[in-house]
Motif scaffolding. Structure first.
Motif, PDB file in Angstrom:
ATOM      1  N   ARG A  68      -7.984  -1.661 -14.961  1.00 26.99           N
ATOM      2  CA  ARG A  68      -7.644  -1.248 -13.601  1.00 26.99           C
ATOM      3  C   ARG A  68      -7.397  -2.442 -12.692  1.00 26.99           C
ATOM      4  O   ARG A  68      -6.528  -2.390 -11.812  1.00 26.99           O
ATOM      5  CB  ARG A  68      -8.765  -0.376 -13.038  1.00 26.99           C
ATOM      6  N   GLU A  69      -8.135  -3.522 -12.892  1.00 28.17           N
ATOM      7  CA  GLU A  69      -7.920  -4.724 -12.090  1.00 28.17           C
ATOM      8  C   GLU A  69      -6.502  -5.258 -12.269  1.00 28.17           C
ATOM      9  O   GLU A  69      -5.861  -5.673 -11.301  1.00 28.17           O
ATOM     10  CB  GLU A  69      -8.935  -5.800 -12.480  1.00 28.17           C
ATOM     11  N   ASN A  70      -6.013  -5.246 -13.502  1.00 22.54           N
ATOM     12  CA  ASN A  70      -4.647  -5.696 -13.765  1.00 22.54           C
ATOM     13  C   ASN A  70      -3.635  -4.822 -13.034  1.00 22.54           C
ATOM     14  O   ASN A  70      -2.698  -5.319 -12.390  1.00 22.54           O
ATOM     15  CB  ASN A  70      -4.366  -5.669 -15.264  1.00 22.54           C
ATOM     16  N   TYR A  71      -3.820  -3.518 -13.148  1.00 23.34           N
ATOM     17  CA  TYR A  71      -2.876  -2.608 -12.509  1.00 23.34           C
ATOM     18  C   TYR A  71      -2.968  -2.677 -10.990  1.00 23.34           C
ATOM     19  O   TYR A  71      -1.943  -2.601 -10.290  1.00 23.34           O
ATOM     20  CB  TYR A  71      -3.115  -1.176 -12.996  1.00 23.34           C
ATOM     21  N   GLU A  72      -4.153  -2.830 -10.464  1.00 23.43           N
ATOM     22  CA  GLU A  72      -4.303  -2.925  -9.014  1.00 23.43           C
ATOM     23  C   GLU A  72      -3.551  -4.131  -8.469  1.00 23.43           C
ATOM     24  O   GLU A  72      -2.886  -4.052  -7.424  1.00 23.43           O
ATOM     25  CB  GLU A  72      -5.783  -3.002  -8.638  1.00 23.43           C
ATOM     26  N   ARG A  99      -7.110   7.124 -17.353  1.00 21.49           N
ATOM     27  CA  ARG A  99      -7.830   5.856 -17.455  1.00 21.49           C
ATOM     28  C   ARG A  99      -7.808   5.072 -16.147  1.00 21.49           C
ATOM     29  O   ARG A  99      -8.712   4.289 -15.876  1.00 21.49           O
ATOM     30  CB  ARG A  99      -7.230   4.997 -18.582  1.00 21.49           C
ATOM     31  N   LEU A 100      -6.791   5.283 -15.350  1.00 20.93           N
ATOM     32  CA  LEU A 100      -6.669   4.540 -14.098  1.00 20.93           C
ATOM     33  C   LEU A 100      -7.738   4.921 -13.075  1.00 20.93           C
ATOM     34  O   LEU A 100      -8.035   4.134 -12.167  1.00 20.93           O
ATOM     35  CB  LEU A 100      -5.281   4.752 -13.493  1.00 20.93           C
ATOM     36  N   ASN A 102      -9.526   5.874  -9.899  1.00 16.35           N
ATOM     37  CA  ASN A 102      -9.110   5.823  -8.496  1.00 16.35           C
ATOM     38  C   ASN A 102      -7.843   4.999  -8.276  1.00 16.35           C
ATOM     39  O   ASN A 102      -7.178   5.127  -7.242  1.00 16.35           O
ATOM     40  CB  ASN A 102     -10.236   5.253  -7.634  1.00 16.35           C
ATOM     41  N   THR A 103      -7.499   4.149  -9.264  1.00 18.47           N
ATOM     42  CA  THR A 103      -6.286   3.331  -9.161  1.00 18.47           C
ATOM     43  C   THR A 103      -5.033   4.189  -9.283  1.00 18.47           C
ATOM     44  O   THR A 103      -3.934   3.745  -8.935  1.00 18.47           O
ATOM     45  CB  THR A 103      -6.297   2.235 -10.248  1.00 18.47           C
ATOM     46  N   LEU A 104      -5.183   5.415  -9.753  1.00 14.59           N
ATOM     47  CA  LEU A 104      -4.042   6.307  -9.881  1.00 14.59           C
ATOM     48  C   LEU A 104      -3.336   6.508  -8.546  1.00 14.59           C
ATOM     49  O   LEU A 104      -2.105   6.618  -8.493  1.00 14.59           O
ATOM     50  CB  LEU A 104      -4.500   7.656 -10.439  1.00 14.59           C
ATOM     51  N   LYS A 105      -4.083   6.539  -7.466  1.00 14.39           N
ATOM     52  CA  LYS A 105      -3.477   6.719  -6.145  1.00 14.39           C
ATOM     53  C   LYS A 105      -2.498   5.591  -5.843  1.00 14.39           C
ATOM     54  O   LYS A 105      -1.417   5.822  -5.294  1.00 14.39           O
ATOM     55  CB  LYS A 105      -4.560   6.788  -5.076  1.00 14.39           C
ATOM     56  N   LEU A 106      -2.870   4.367  -6.206  1.00 16.10           N
ATOM     57  CA  LEU A 106      -1.975   3.227  -6.006  1.00 16.10           C
ATOM     58  C   LEU A 106      -0.699   3.382  -6.829  1.00 16.10           C
ATOM     59  O   LEU A 106       0.401   3.087  -6.356  1.00 16.10           O
ATOM     60  CB  LEU A 106      -2.673   1.926  -6.408  1.00 16.10           C
ATOM     61  N   LEU A 107      -0.858   3.837  -8.066  1.00 11.93           N
ATOM     62  CA  LEU A 107       0.309   4.037  -8.920  1.00 11.93           C
ATOM     63  C   LEU A 107       1.241   5.073  -8.299  1.00 11.93           C
ATOM     64  O   LEU A 107       2.471   4.868  -8.259  1.00 11.93           O
ATOM     65  CB  LEU A 107      -0.119   4.488 -10.315  1.00 11.93           C
ATOM     66  N   GLU A 108       0.706   6.157  -7.811  1.00 15.19           N
ATOM     67  CA  GLU A 108       1.539   7.207  -7.229  1.00 15.19           C
ATOM     68  C   GLU A 108       2.261   6.705  -5.981  1.00 15.19           C
ATOM     69  O   GLU A 108       3.433   7.042  -5.753  1.00 15.19           O
ATOM     70  CB  GLU A 108       0.672   8.422  -6.912  1.00 15.19           C
ATOM     71  N   GLU A 109       1.592   5.881  -5.186  1.00 18.57           N
ATOM     72  CA  GLU A 109       2.242   5.302  -4.007  1.00 18.57           C
ATOM     73  C   GLU A 109       3.372   4.371  -4.421  1.00 18.57           C
ATOM     74  O   GLU A 109       4.450   4.362  -3.813  1.00 18.57           O
ATOM     75  CB  GLU A 109       1.219   4.541  -3.168  1.00 18.57           C
TER      76      GLU A 109
END
Length: 271
Positions: A68-72, A99-100, A102-109
């Protein structure tokens, strides 16, 4: 040495090249269409990113938290950097969003900008090869040096490819490509180099360049690896059809192969 110590009966290792190398030209039209869509949505510089899946328990593989840190980091860059396009190629896409966390919200944005795309499909592994994402992009990044096959595929496809080694796998041969050129140990330095490349639209010496060791990793690079596999298997099958002993069948196939491709392409293990 590993084969011998395990008591393996394998007589030879045969170098054939990167087996799916035939698909590079076949994927160009698909990649071109994806790239055009990102450009139409405002992207001017496109980065592709490969992950290696993750597990809840980080003792056995990459943890969800580390992933998640990488994706964030990357998703925040998409949201803050106008013109940045991001193509994500997960090892396993079917559970990426789960797997993401709470980081999923960032992906959707990021996806809503039209400049971020996840290449998805397939239940066990992503049915699209890494080369699709690589061919879309200006620069490719593989987030795990210790399992860098996606990075290798990207480099073989001719795309400048960087490796992020947050795990400290400095014994890897891939470090020979140059720390700060291909191998990076943190996102900040990797990102600075990418932005310099983006700004100057030029390639600094050694940037993303795997050519110093590509000849060792794949001495062919001719799109015919699968053909060599098929040829070798046919020789073996033909030998068994003639009721020859196993040892003769395999030694004959190895001899034929060396006559065509050279003795350095077959390594004797147990013979």
């Amino acid at each position: 040495d590993v084969e011998r110590e395990l008591g393996s009966r394998i007589p030879y290792h045969v170098t054939v090249g990167f087996i799916p190398d035939y698909h590079f030209p076949l994927l160009k039209e698909l990649a071109k269409g994806i790239r055009q869509k990102l450009l139409e949505n405002g992207a001017t510089y496109i980065l592709s990113y490969f992950d290696e899946n993750s597990m809840e328990d980080g003792r056995w593989w990459e943890s969800h938290d580390s992933m998640r840190e990488n994706y964030e980091f990357l998703l925040q860059k998409v949201l803050s950097e106008p013109g940045l396009g991001l193509v994500i190629k997960p090892k396993k896409s079917s559970n990426l969003r789960e797997r993401l966390g709470n980081t999923l919200k960032l992906l959707e944005e990021a996806e809503q900008t039209g400049r971020c795309l996840v290449i998805e499909g397939g239940s066990l592994k992503n049915k699209y090869p890494p080369a699709v994402a690589a061919l879309v992009s200006d620069i490719a990044v593989h987030g795990y040096l210790h399992a860098a096959t996606a990075g290798l595929e990207s480099a073989l496809a001719g795309i400048p490819t960087l490796l992020l080694d947050r795990d400290g796998w400095a014994i890897s041969q891939l470090y020979e490509l140059g720390k700060g050129k291909v191998v990076f140990v943190d996102w900040e330095n990797l990102w600075d180099i990418c932005m310099d490349h983006r700004k100057n639209n030029s390639m600094r010496i050694g940037f993303g360049d795997w050519s110093p060791i590509l000849g060792e990793l794949d001495p062919f690079r001719d799109g015919k690896a699968a053909e060599r596999v098929g040829m070798y298997l046919k020789w073996i099958l033909d030998g068994f059809k003639e009721d020859l002993p196993r040892e003769n069948v395999l030694s004959n196939a190895a001899e034929k192969y060396t006559e065509i491709w050279g003795s350095d392409k077959v390594t004797a293990i147990n013979c």
